[in-house]
Motif scaffolding. Structure first.
Motif, PDB file in Angstrom:
ATOM      1  N   HIS A  67       2.388  -4.825   2.656  1.00 19.32           N
ATOM      2  CA  HIS A  67       1.163  -4.213   2.156  1.00 19.32           C
ATOM      3  C   HIS A  67       0.459  -5.138   1.173  1.00 19.32           C
ATOM      4  O   HIS A  67       1.109  -5.854   0.410  1.00 19.32           O
ATOM      5  N   ILE A  68      -0.866  -5.090   1.182  1.00 13.67           N
ATOM      6  CA  ILE A  68      -1.688  -5.725   0.149  1.00 13.67           C
ATOM      7  C   ILE A  68      -2.501  -4.622  -0.521  1.00 13.67           C
ATOM      8  O   ILE A  68      -3.128  -3.800   0.146  1.00 13.67           O
ATOM      9  N   GLN A  82      -9.201 -10.973   0.522  1.00 12.92           N
ATOM     10  CA  GLN A  82      -8.098 -10.121   0.972  1.00 12.92           C
ATOM     11  C   GLN A  82      -8.424  -9.473   2.313  1.00 12.92           C
ATOM     12  O   GLN A  82      -7.542  -9.339   3.176  1.00 12.92           O
ATOM     13  N   ARG A  83      -9.668  -9.082   2.509  1.00 10.50           N
ATOM     14  CA  ARG A  83     -10.064  -8.517   3.802  1.00 10.50           C
ATOM     15  C   ARG A  83      -9.903  -9.554   4.911  1.00 10.50           C
ATOM     16  O   ARG A  83      -9.468  -9.235   6.024  1.00 10.50           O
ATOM     17  N   SER A  94      -6.127  -9.881   5.691  1.00 11.14           N
ATOM     18  CA  SER A  94      -5.600  -8.728   6.423  1.00 11.14           C
ATOM     19  C   SER A  94      -6.137  -8.676   7.849  1.00 11.14           C
ATOM     20  O   SER A  94      -5.458  -8.188   8.762  1.00 11.14           O
ATOM     21  N   LYS A  95      -7.342  -9.190   8.055  1.00 12.95           N
ATOM     22  CA  LYS A  95      -7.890  -9.248   9.417  1.00 12.95           C
ATOM     23  C   LYS A  95      -7.155 -10.294  10.247  1.00 12.95           C
ATOM     24  O   LYS A  95      -6.877 -10.101  11.431  1.00 12.95           O
ATOM     25  N   ILE A 129      -0.237  -6.618   8.369  1.00  8.37           N
ATOM     26  CA  ILE A 129      -0.231  -6.272   6.947  1.00  8.37           C
ATOM     27  C   ILE A 129      -1.154  -5.074   6.735  1.00  8.37           C
ATOM     28  O   ILE A 129      -2.305  -5.076   7.175  1.00  8.37           O
ATOM     29  N   GLN A 130      -0.646  -4.057   6.069  1.00  7.93           N
ATOM     30  CA  GLN A 130      -1.450  -2.873   5.776  1.00  7.93           C
ATOM     31  C   GLN A 130      -2.258  -3.126   4.505  1.00  7.93           C
ATOM     32  O   GLN A 130      -1.688  -3.458   3.460  1.00  7.93           O
ATOM     33  N   TYR A 131      -3.552  -2.966   4.611  1.00  6.38           N
ATOM     34  CA  TYR A 131      -4.454  -3.304   3.507  1.00  6.38           C
ATOM     35  C   TYR A 131      -4.986  -2.040   2.843  1.00  6.38           C
ATOM     36  O   TYR A 131      -5.476  -1.132   3.510  1.00  6.38           O
TER      37      TYR A 131
END
Length: 334
Positions: free
Chosen positions: A269-270, A284-285, A288-289, A294-296
């Motif tokens: 997770h972030i 961060q987006r 995660s993309k 990774i769950q953002y």
């Protein structure tokens, strides 16, 4: 003048009053260094979940992770916090690297016998050891969470268009150059009485939003970043080496990592604040993309100090340990 810029003043003696002997329990690592740690939560022989928390820049094992006590006891959570190399009561590591951070965590877990698999949570600068764990010891992880993780602008996969205009990139790059090639000049600059204090307690709006500033009124702060502390050679060296490793050239690109939990036996997770002025949410987006496993989680109105917001630590633990949907994000507040 050039010579003075590249040289640092001699370190203080270990017998100085500024370096009192520590009282925390410590382990001796294979290379002879000592690592200090602190245990919290339920006793490890009664725990169901073992969590190692990694502190950030200028912090220590004494950092607050404000999970509700009732939740800790109900779930049986054991926390292990430690001073990273050179911080607090741990010995410095002259060969510090991104990889050595993961190996320190692994050896700490082994010596304290917390099991073959454990959870890791890194905060801010303490996130690069988590990336290192995902790279070098993924088989030891039950899950991982990165809270407002710093981003190294040298990662090859970061889109140039995204970081080209980011003023934080220039600030980091110039600080890195001074830290690596002119440490004497950097030390002189940050210890001058006529320069603004480096202490985060200055409530500098350039780094903290209004919610963060409210948090800073309630927490002890980060004394290691004050001018008084940073004048000490050992403190300055620790901060400098940590910064150089975090923002230097890595042996791997985190954005090329593979999912360590292909059978959904764990998760990563972030957690990011939308109004974070230290690490922009756009980065961060992007990460995660690129890494959809990774769950953002993005906190509206959140700054860089969201780990101190009410409800955040509980939400992190429920998502990481139980796989539950986090609290509605409007329940997380300073």
């Amino acid at each position: 003048m050039v010579y003075q810029a590249t040289e640092l003043p001699p370190p203080q003696s270990d017998q100085s009053p500024d370096n009192p002997p520590g009282n925390a329990p410590r382990i001796k690592l294979r290379d002879g260094r000592y690592l200090a740690y602190r245990e919290q939560g339920v006793p490890k022989n009664q725990s169901k979940y073992n969590v190692i928390i990694v502190h950030g820049f200028g912090s220590s094992k004494e950092m607050n992770f404000l999970a509700p006590q009732g939740m800790i006891e109900e779930l049986g959570i054991y926390f292990l916090l430690y001073d990273r190399a050179g911080y607090g009561e741990s010995d410095p590591n002259l060969r510090r690297s991104v990889k050595s951070e993961a190996l320190d965590i692994q050896e700490l877990a082994d010596q304290l016998e917390i099991g073959s698999r454990f959870y890791v949570i890194g905060v801010s600068m303490g996130s690069y050891p988590i990336w290192s764990c995902l790279k070098y010891i993924p088989q030891r992880l039950a899950g991982a969470a990165l809270i407002v993780p710093v981003v190294n602008y040298n990662w090859p996969s970061l889109p140039k268009k995204l970081i080209r205009e980011d003023y934080r990139r220039n600030l980091v790059q110039w600080t890195y150059r001074f830290a690596k090639y002119a440490p004497g000049l950097l030390h002189w600059w940050v210890t001058q009485k006529w320069t603004p204090s480096t202490s985060v307690l200055e409530k500098n709006a350039a780094f903290f939003n209004t919610h963060d500033i409210e948090v800073l009124k309630k927490i002890p702060g980060f004394s290691m970043l004050s001018q008084e502390k940073i004048r000490q050679r050992d403190v300055f060296d620790t901060l400098r080496h940590d910064f150089i490793v975090a923002f230097g050239d890595w042996e791997f690109d985190p954005m090329e990592l593979s999912n360590p939990f292909l059978q959904n036996e764990g998760s990563v997770h972030i957690w990011q604040g939308y109004e974070d002025k230290v690490v922009p949410f756009q980065l961060q987006r992007c990460i995660s993309k690129k890494l959809p496993w990774i769950q953002y989680h993005e906190v509206p109105g959140g700054g860089h100090l969201i780990v101190h917001y009410t409800g955040l630590c509980e939400a992190v633990l429920r998502a990481l340990l139980l796989g539950e949907e986090p609290l509605t994000l409007d329940q997380i507040h300073p």
